[in-house]
Structures are given as structure tokens and as C-alpha cells.
Scaffold this motif. Structure first.
Motif, PDB file in Angstrom:
ATOM      1  N   PRO A 260       5.047  -0.860  -7.326  1.00 24.17           N
ATOM      2  CA  PRO A 260       6.345  -0.413  -6.805  1.00 24.17           C
ATOM      3  C   PRO A 260       6.526  -0.733  -5.323  1.00 24.17           C
ATOM      4  CG  PRO A 260       5.404   1.267  -8.227  1.00 24.17           C
ATOM      5  CD  PRO A 260       4.331   0.242  -8.014  1.00 24.17           C
ATOM      6  N   ALA A 261       5.494  -0.481  -4.539  1.00 28.50           N
ATOM      7  CA  ALA A 261       5.587  -0.764  -3.103  1.00 28.50           C
ATOM      8  C   ALA A 261       5.677  -2.262  -2.845  1.00 28.50           C
ATOM      9  CB  ALA A 261       4.367  -0.173  -2.383  1.00 28.50           C
ATOM     10  N   PHE A 262       4.869  -3.039  -3.559  1.00 24.35           N
ATOM     11  CA  PHE A 262       4.846  -4.491  -3.367  1.00 24.35           C
ATOM     12  C   PHE A 262       6.197  -5.116  -3.701  1.00 24.35           C
ATOM     13  CE2 PHE A 262       3.977  -8.873  -4.636  1.00 24.35           C
ATOM     14  CZ  PHE A 262       3.171  -9.316  -3.585  1.00 24.35           C
ATOM     15  N   ASN A 263       6.774  -4.727  -4.819  1.00 22.73           N
ATOM     16  CA  ASN A 263       8.055  -5.295  -5.252  1.00 22.73           C
ATOM     17  C   ASN A 263       9.212  -4.872  -4.359  1.00 22.73           C
ATOM     18  OD1 ASN A 263       6.763  -6.566  -7.341  1.00 22.73           O
ATOM     19  ND2 ASN A 263       7.440  -5.137  -8.925  1.00 22.73           N
ATOM     20  N   ALA A 264       9.048  -3.734  -3.687  1.00 18.37           N
ATOM     21  CA  ALA A 264      10.094  -3.248  -2.786  1.00 18.37           C
ATOM     22  C   ALA A 264       9.934  -3.800  -1.369  1.00 18.37           C
ATOM     23  CB  ALA A 264      10.100  -1.723  -2.753  1.00 18.37           C
ATOM     24  N   GLY A 265       8.893  -4.601  -1.155  1.00 23.92           N
ATOM     25  CA  GLY A 265       8.695  -5.223   0.153  1.00 23.92           C
ATOM     26  C   GLY A 265       7.836  -4.438   1.118  1.00 23.92           C
ATOM     27  N   PHE A 266       7.223  -3.358   0.659  1.00 18.63           N
ATOM     28  CA  PHE A 266       6.353  -2.563   1.522  1.00 18.63           C
ATOM     29  C   PHE A 266       4.913  -3.067   1.376  1.00 18.63           C
ATOM     30  CE2 PHE A 266      10.011   0.156   0.627  1.00 18.63           C
ATOM     31  CZ  PHE A 266      10.361   0.565   1.913  1.00 18.63           C
ATOM     32  N   PHE A 267       4.634  -4.213   1.999  1.00 22.70           N
ATOM     33  CA  PHE A 267       3.381  -4.902   1.760  1.00 22.70           C
ATOM     34  C   PHE A 267       2.170  -4.175   2.350  1.00 22.70           C
ATOM     35  CE2 PHE A 267       6.569  -8.470   1.914  1.00 22.70           C
ATOM     36  CZ  PHE A 267       6.678  -8.564   0.544  1.00 22.70           C
ATOM     37  N   ASN A 268       2.333  -3.548   3.492  1.00 22.48           N
ATOM     38  CA  ASN A 268       1.209  -2.809   4.083  1.00 22.48           C
ATOM     39  C   ASN A 268       0.818  -1.631   3.203  1.00 22.48           C
ATOM     40  OD1 ASN A 268       1.038  -4.509   6.317  1.00 22.48           O
ATOM     41  ND2 ASN A 268       2.478  -3.287   7.517  1.00 22.48           N
ATOM     42  N   GLU A 269       1.815  -0.927   2.706  1.00 28.04           N
ATOM     43  CA  GLU A 269       1.545   0.207   1.824  1.00 28.04           C
ATOM     44  C   GLU A 269       0.914  -0.279   0.519  1.00 28.04           C
ATOM     45  OE1 GLU A 269       4.264  -0.363   3.478  1.00 28.04           O
ATOM     46  OE2 GLU A 269       4.759   1.430   4.661  1.00 28.04           O
ATOM     47  N   ALA A 270       1.404  -1.401  -0.010  1.00 26.96           N
ATOM     48  CA  ALA A 270       0.838  -1.958  -1.239  1.00 26.96           C
ATOM     49  C   ALA A 270      -0.616  -2.361  -1.023  1.00 26.96           C
ATOM     50  CB  ALA A 270       1.659  -3.166  -1.687  1.00 26.96           C
ATOM     51  N   ARG A 271      -0.916  -2.873   0.160  1.00 26.24           N
ATOM     52  CA  ARG A 271      -2.292  -3.287   0.459  1.00 26.24           C
ATOM     53  C   ARG A 271      -3.238  -2.073   0.448  1.00 26.24           C
ATOM     54  NH1 ARG A 271      -1.172  -5.726   4.630  1.00 26.24           N
ATOM     55  NH2 ARG A 271      -0.996  -7.811   3.721  1.00 26.24           N
ATOM     56  N   GLU A 272      -2.772  -0.959   0.937  1.00 22.00           N
ATOM     57  CA  GLU A 272      -3.604   0.253   0.927  1.00 22.00           C
ATOM     58  C   GLU A 272      -3.926   0.679  -0.504  1.00 22.00           C
ATOM     59  OE1 GLU A 272      -1.970   3.468   3.165  1.00 22.00           O
ATOM     60  OE2 GLU A 272      -1.602   2.257   4.967  1.00 22.00           O
ATOM     61  N   VAL A 273      -2.922   0.608  -1.372  1.00 19.60           N
ATOM     62  CA  VAL A 273      -3.139   0.990  -2.764  1.00 19.60           C
ATOM     63  C   VAL A 273      -4.053  -0.023  -3.457  1.00 19.60           C
ATOM     64  CG1 VAL A 273      -2.020   1.492  -4.969  1.00 19.60           C
ATOM     65  CG2 VAL A 273      -0.880   2.110  -2.840  1.00 19.60           C
ATOM     66  N   ALA A 274      -3.859  -1.301  -3.145  1.00 18.10           N
ATOM     67  CA  ALA A 274      -4.697  -2.346  -3.733  1.00 18.10           C
ATOM     68  C   ALA A 274      -6.156  -2.187  -3.289  1.00 18.10           C
ATOM     69  CB  ALA A 274      -4.164  -3.722  -3.337  1.00 18.10           C
ATOM     70  N   ASP A 275      -6.354  -1.824  -2.035  1.00 19.23           N
ATOM     71  CA  ASP A 275      -7.716  -1.571  -1.540  1.00 19.23           C
ATOM     72  C   ASP A 275      -8.377  -0.468  -2.347  1.00 19.23           C
ATOM     73  OD1 ASP A 275      -7.789  -3.500   0.443  1.00 19.23           O
ATOM     74  OD2 ASP A 275      -7.059  -2.160   2.014  1.00 19.23           O
ATOM     75  N   LYS A 276      -7.622   0.585  -2.613  1.00 13.76           N
ATOM     76  CA  LYS A 276      -8.172   1.699  -3.381  1.00 13.76           C
ATOM     77  C   LYS A 276      -8.474   1.271  -4.813  1.00 13.76           C
ATOM     78  CE  LYS A 276      -7.501   6.533  -4.604  1.00 13.76           C
ATOM     79  NZ  LYS A 276      -8.156   6.360  -5.909  1.00 13.76           N
TER      80      LYS A 276
END
Length: 246
Positions: free
Chosen positions: A49-65
Motif C-alpha cells: 500500500p505504501a509503495f503503490n501510493a508513492g511513500f517509498f521510505n515508509e515502504a522500505r521500512e516495512v520491506a526491511d521488517k
């Protein structure tokens, strides 16, 4: 005794919150075919959801987890009841980790991630779930993520066609998007609804009792339209179908 195939399951956040029975049915099917199923309760979201909405930094945090949660056992498969989330991990994570020190760790995990049906057919070599039974006709919706991101098309149909009592009737434009698209359905509600209408009308025209797919997100969108318009058809996730009758 031969060792059992160990599977770490990933349950997407919306499946966990809205369709827990589908998650349990996936476990039921995996255990039926001889897998040892493991679940890490620390898991959350894949970050789509974050990645598709353009929130790449937030998506990276979730991907790290996600990477931390699922890379401890490098020999285990990771299986999810969602081609959408699998597509995110397989494809979008390449952009997220491309310049990261975690890229090698990600590449090792990337090879282990599978959507349920492709794991059954491509890894386990299984095209029939013993005792699965569901009377009626179904039409199949090829989700965008399953078809275009994961290359899934024949496997689900083969599994479904081996469910006793179930008959396939293909609908027109089965590969066309249902209109959900995550935030697309929010930002472009009118277009999204029109796409759902077209998909449901095509399904009803076949005389099918069920619309079946690999993705609960698509089915959630279609089911909402079906209920609001009181249409004479139901939706079922493929895991729920394969777990029927036994």
C-alpha cells in the motif's frame, strides 16, 4: 521417513483482518499435501500500500521488517494466499533493495516466495487436492498481479478442474482488471466501479455460481459490488475452494 517440506506462511494484512478463514484454509491445504506449516506471529505487511501510493521510505521500512521476519531460515519456502503480495516481494523489492547492503540477503529470499497455487503446481507437482469437492460452475478471474507479475494462469485452473463437482465456464475478458488496484479504487471510484460492473456482468453471463481467483483483494472489490447491486453470483478464494468438502 522422508522429510516434510517446511513452509513459512505469509498472511497479508487484509487477509488477516478480513478473510481469516482463507488463511486457515491455506494452512489446511498445505498440511493436506504433507507440508509442515510454520507461522511467524511478528509478520505484518509486505509494504505494497505504501509503495503503490508513492511513500517509498515508509515502504522500505516495512520491506526491511519483512526481510528480517522471513530470511532466518534460508531453506524454507514462503507461501502466501495472494499473488499481489507475492508480486510485491518478487518485483518491487528489487527496486527497494537495489542499492542496499541487504540486496544479497533479499536475492536469497526472493527465490523462495510463492503464491499458493504456483507452490502446489510448480514446486510440489500437485494438481489435485484429494477429497476436494464443490458442486457448481465457476468462472475464473485472472488477477493482474497473478497473471502479469507472477505468470500464473494454467495452474489454478488445473487445480480447480480437479475439484469434484466443479465445472469451469470461462468468461469474456477474464484477464481484464477488476478495477480494484488498491488506492486506484479510492482515487478513481467511478472508473473502479465501472470495471467491477463489467467483470461481474461477464461472469454472470456464463451462468457460473462462483467467481474464483487467487487474490482476496480482487474478490473483496467484486463482492462489494455484487452485494450492493444484489447480483446472483458469489466469490470464492481458491484456497477456500480447495479446502471444500473434506
Amino acid at each position: 521417513m522422508a522429510s516434510r517440506t517446511i513452509v513459512d506462511i505469509f498472511i497479508p494484512c487484509f487477509v488477516d483482518q478480513l478473510f481469516p478463514d482463507t488463511a486457515m484454509n491455506m494452512v489446511k491445504v498445505l498440511e493436506k499435501v504433507g507440508c509442515e506449516v510454520r507461522y511467524n506471529p511478528n509478520q505484518t505487511c509486505c509494504g505494497q500500500p505504501a509503495f503503490n501510493a508513492g511513500f517509498f521510505n515508509e515502504a522500505r521500512e516495512v520491506a526491511d521488517k519483512f526481510l528480517d521476519d522471513f530470511s532466518n531460515e534460508t531453506s524454507h519456502y514462503i507461501v502466501a494466499p495472494s499473488a499481489s503480495c507475492v508480486g510485491m516481494v518478487r518485483n518491487a523489492y528489487q527496486d527497494i533493495f537495489v542499492k542496499s547492503s541487504k540486496l544479497v540477503k533479499y536475492r536469497a529470499m526472493q527465490k523462495k516466495v510463492y503464491e499458493l497455487t504456483e507452490f502446489l503446481t510448480d514446486v510440489m507437482g500437485i494438481t489435485q487436492i484429494k477429497d476436494a469437492k464443490l458442486p457448481g460452475k465457476y468462472t475464473y478471474h485472472d488477477s493482474c498481479s497473478a497473471l502479469r507479475e507472477c505468470g500464473i494462469k494454467a495452474g489454478p485452473r488445473e487445480l480447480l478442474n480437479n475439484v469434484a463437482g466443479l465445472e469451469l465456464v470461462e468468461m469474456e475478458d477474464s484477464e481484464t482488471c477488476c478495477g480494484f488496484g488498491g488506492t486506484f479504487a479510492v482515487k478513481f471510484e467511478a472508473i473502479s466501479t465501472a470495471m467491477a460492473e463489467q467483470k461481474v456482468d461477464n461472469a454472470i453471463a456464463t451462468g457460473a455460481d462462483f467467481i474464483v481467483s487467487t487474490d482476496s483483494s480482487c474478490l473483496m472489490h467484486l463482492e462489494a459490488y455484487i452485494q450492493k447491486q444484489n447480483k446472483p453470483i458469489k466469490t470464492m478464494h481458491i484456497a477456500d475452494v480447495l479446502a471444500s468438502g473434506w
